[in-house]
Enzyme design. Structure first.
Site, PDB file in Angstrom:
ATOM      1  N   ASP A  10      -7.593 -44.170   0.935  1.00 18.46           N
ATOM      2  CA  ASP A  10      -8.957 -44.203   0.632  1.00 18.46           C
ATOM      3  C   ASP A  10      -8.952 -43.227  -0.762  1.00 18.46           C
ATOM      4  O   ASP A  10      -9.572 -42.317  -0.825  1.00 18.46           O
ATOM      5  CB  ASP A  10      -9.847 -43.509   1.503  1.00 18.46           C
ATOM      6  CG  ASP A  10     -10.069 -44.500   2.652  1.00 18.46           C
ATOM      7  OD1 ASP A  10     -10.406 -45.575   2.628  1.00 18.46           O
ATOM      8  OD2 ASP A  10     -10.573 -43.854   4.115  1.00 18.46           O
ATOM      9  N   LYS A  32      -3.859 -49.489   4.481  1.00 18.04           N
ATOM     10  CA  LYS A  32      -5.475 -50.254   4.689  1.00 18.04           C
ATOM     11  C   LYS A  32      -5.913 -49.952   3.303  1.00 18.04           C
ATOM     12  O   LYS A  32      -5.961 -48.813   2.899  1.00 18.04           O
ATOM     13  CB  LYS A  32      -6.334 -49.303   5.522  1.00 18.04           C
ATOM     14  CG  LYS A  32      -7.726 -50.047   5.696  1.00 18.04           C
ATOM     15  CD  LYS A  32      -8.613 -49.637   6.891  1.00 18.04           C
ATOM     16  CE  LYS A  32      -9.158 -48.477   6.618  1.00 18.04           C
ATOM     17  NZ  LYS A  32     -10.506 -48.608   5.791  1.00 18.04           N
ATOM     18  N   ASP A  59      -9.473 -54.266   4.379  1.00 19.22           N
ATOM     19  CA  ASP A  59     -10.673 -53.942   4.742  1.00 19.22           C
ATOM     20  C   ASP A  59     -11.985 -54.100   4.005  1.00 19.22           C
ATOM     21  O   ASP A  59     -12.402 -53.168   3.411  1.00 19.22           O
ATOM     22  CB  ASP A  59     -10.498 -52.425   5.284  1.00 19.22           C
ATOM     23  CG  ASP A  59     -11.862 -52.032   6.154  1.00 19.22           C
ATOM     24  OD1 ASP A  59     -12.530 -52.900   6.524  1.00 19.22           O
ATOM     25  OD2 ASP A  59     -12.016 -50.770   6.326  1.00 19.22           O
ATOM     26  N   LYS A  61     -14.621 -56.287   5.108  1.00 20.16           N
ATOM     27  CA  LYS A  61     -15.603 -56.367   5.709  1.00 20.16           C
ATOM     28  C   LYS A  61     -16.744 -57.626   5.475  1.00 20.16           C
ATOM     29  O   LYS A  61     -18.058 -57.365   5.003  1.00 20.16           O
ATOM     30  CB  LYS A  61     -16.463 -55.126   6.057  1.00 20.16           C
ATOM     31  CG  LYS A  61     -15.601 -54.161   6.525  1.00 20.16           C
ATOM     32  CD  LYS A  61     -16.708 -52.780   7.030  1.00 20.16           C
ATOM     33  CE  LYS A  61     -15.850 -51.816   7.550  1.00 20.16           C
ATOM     34  NZ  LYS A  61     -15.042 -51.065   6.693  1.00 20.16           N
ATOM     35  N   LEU A  62     -16.381 -58.965   5.145  1.00 18.15           N
ATOM     36  CA  LEU A  62     -17.059 -59.672   4.587  1.00 18.15           C
ATOM     37  C   LEU A  62     -18.376 -60.399   5.570  1.00 18.15           C
ATOM     38  O   LEU A  62     -17.918 -60.099   6.933  1.00 18.15           O
ATOM     39  CB  LEU A  62     -16.349 -61.100   4.356  1.00 18.15           C
ATOM     40  CG  LEU A  62     -15.559 -61.178   3.008  1.00 18.15           C
ATOM     41  CD1 LEU A  62     -14.376 -60.047   3.031  1.00 18.15           C
ATOM     42  CD2 LEU A  62     -14.878 -62.340   2.688  1.00 18.15           C
ATOM     43  N   ASP A  64     -21.421 -63.219   4.804  1.00 20.83           N
ATOM     44  CA  ASP A  64     -22.236 -63.976   3.904  1.00 20.83           C
ATOM     45  C   ASP A  64     -22.377 -65.208   4.826  1.00 20.83           C
ATOM     46  O   ASP A  64     -21.772 -65.412   5.721  1.00 20.83           O
ATOM     47  CB  ASP A  64     -21.364 -64.011   2.715  1.00 20.83           C
ATOM     48  CG  ASP A  64     -22.412 -64.313   1.520  1.00 20.83           C
ATOM     49  OD1 ASP A  64     -23.368 -64.996   1.679  1.00 20.83           O
ATOM     50  OD2 ASP A  64     -22.343 -63.749   0.700  1.00 20.83           O
ATOM     51  N   ILE A  65     -22.704 -66.455   4.147  1.00 19.12           N
ATOM     52  CA  ILE A  65     -23.047 -67.775   4.527  1.00 19.12           C
ATOM     53  C   ILE A  65     -21.481 -68.144   4.861  1.00 19.12           C
ATOM     54  O   ILE A  65     -20.776 -67.803   4.195  1.00 19.12           O
ATOM     55  CB  ILE A  65     -23.944 -68.580   3.784  1.00 19.12           C
ATOM     56  CG1 ILE A  65     -23.229 -68.739   2.334  1.00 19.12           C
ATOM     57  CG2 ILE A  65     -25.346 -68.076   3.630  1.00 19.12           C
ATOM     58  CD1 ILE A  65     -23.996 -70.041   1.640  1.00 19.12           C
ATOM     59  N   PRO A  66     -21.377 -69.262   5.752  1.00 20.37           N
ATOM     60  CA  PRO A  66     -20.083 -69.534   6.226  1.00 20.37           C
ATOM     61  C   PRO A  66     -19.306 -70.256   5.153  1.00 20.37           C
ATOM     62  O   PRO A  66     -18.212 -69.848   4.915  1.00 20.37           O
ATOM     63  CB  PRO A  66     -20.429 -70.617   7.351  1.00 20.37           C
ATOM     64  CG  PRO A  66     -21.633 -70.032   8.046  1.00 20.37           C
ATOM     65  CD  PRO A  66     -22.328 -69.430   6.921  1.00 20.37           C
ATOM     66  N   THR A 119     -19.855 -47.798  13.395  1.00 19.23           N
ATOM     67  CA  THR A 119     -20.188 -46.499  14.127  1.00 19.23           C
ATOM     68  C   THR A 119     -20.951 -45.679  13.687  1.00 19.23           C
ATOM     69  O   THR A 119     -21.571 -44.680  14.098  1.00 19.23           O
ATOM     70  CB  THR A 119     -18.772 -45.665  14.158  1.00 19.23           C
ATOM     71  OG1 THR A 119     -18.111 -45.754  13.083  1.00 19.23           O
ATOM     72  CG2 THR A 119     -17.713 -46.225  15.125  1.00 19.23           C
ATOM     73  N   ARG A 211      -7.561 -39.002   6.441  1.00 20.55           N
ATOM     74  CA  ARG A 211      -7.347 -37.637   6.137  1.00 20.55           C
ATOM     75  C   ARG A 211      -6.290 -37.086   6.792  1.00 20.55           C
ATOM     76  O   ARG A 211      -5.890 -36.113   6.163  1.00 20.55           O
ATOM     77  CB  ARG A 211      -8.579 -37.168   5.925  1.00 20.55           C
ATOM     78  CG  ARG A 211      -9.625 -37.658   5.041  1.00 20.55           C
ATOM     79  CD  ARG A 211     -11.099 -37.342   4.963  1.00 20.55           C
ATOM     80  NE  ARG A 211     -11.602 -38.165   6.119  1.00 20.55           N
ATOM     81  CZ  ARG A 211     -12.753 -38.091   6.845  1.00 20.55           C
ATOM     82  NH1 ARG A 211     -13.698 -37.494   6.305  1.00 20.55           N
ATOM     83  NH2 ARG A 211     -13.053 -38.982   7.750  1.00 20.55           N
TER      84      ARG A 211
END
Ligand code: C5P
Length: 232
Positions: A10, A32, A59, A61-62, A64-66, A119, A211
């Site tokens: 990150d 990642k 990573d 995280k899509l 949306d429409i198929p 989470t 971290r």
């Protein structure tokens, strides 16, 4: 792929990421790449890290429409990522479309895993904003089952949920688990945590560690400690 430690890189720039990765001389970590780095540096950063010999969990995280997700996944699989992800909330139809889009011309494809519920979402938000009345544990397991039925390879979840996911979806269904801290380490903003050794005992297939490695005085030593506890 067996058990492995994935470092959450990150960082805001390619320069910081690459100089961080230069520190790992023994074993090339699984990396990642999340939204921050990808949106800052674009697909070039994925190619560059891949060229250096690292495996990559992209990573993004899509959701949306198929049709849109199918086409976006085709682009991502062309970047040669090893794992990509999406939100199970996009429905089974979206997950199946994503899988179709991921298959490369040679028939191979990256692993595809689902985020069940973030989470950061608590029971109250689930009920009052998303209007989902079931208990969070049941929602997570039910979304994992949807992902399994759609043909996905696994889910992102807390190590505390890994055993229940395996019981419900099978031992071969991957659990990729953030929220890992050393026994003597700072928890930061993670509330429900396990050590790498506890995550191994709980059956996690991959731990995602940010971290505790990226902010350590000696990141290579912290990574080696994760490998010793979780993999060896
Ligand atoms: O620094 P830390 O070890 O907390 O980093 C964990 C990584 O896993 C971060 O990239 C974070 O965004 C990600 N993550 C998480 N919890 C989730 C999903 C992803 O911590 N439920």
């Amino acid at each position: 792929m067996g058990k492995d430690v994935i470092i959450a890189c990150d960082f805001p720039t390619a320069e910081q990421t690459l100089s961080f990765l230069d520190r790992f001389t023994d074993r090339k970590p699984f990396v990642k790449i999340g939204m921050e780095l990808f949106y800052a540096e674009g697909p070039a950063i994925v190619r560059k890290i891949k060229q250096r010999g690292h495996k990559i969990f992209l990573d993004l995280k899509l959701h949306d429409i198929p049709n849109t997700v199918r086409k976006a996944m085709t682009v991502l699989s062309g970047l040669d990522a090893d794992i990509v992800n999406l939100h199970a909330a996009g429905t089974a139809e979206m997950m199946r479309a994503a899988l179709e889009g991921l298959v490369r011309p040679d028939g191979s494809r990256p692993l595809l895993i689902a985020v069940t519920q973030l989470t950061s979402t608590n029971q109250e938000a689930l009920e009052t904003e998303l209007l989902i009345r079931e208990p969070m544990d049941e929602v997570v397991l039910s979304y994992a089952e949807n992902a399994k039925r759609a043909g996905l390879d696994g889910v992102v979840c807390s190590p505390l949920e890994a055993a229940a996911v395996h019981t419900r979806c099978g031992a071969g269904f991957l659990t990729v688990t953030p929220g890992v801290r050393f026994a003597d380490g700072d928890r930061g903003d993670q509330k429900r945590v396990m050590t790498p050794a506890q995550a191994k005992a709980a059956g996690s297939d991959y731990i995602v560690v940010g971290r505790p490695i990226t902010a350590a005085p000696d990141p290579a030593a912290a990574y080696a400690r994760c490998i010793a506890e979780f993999v060896d």
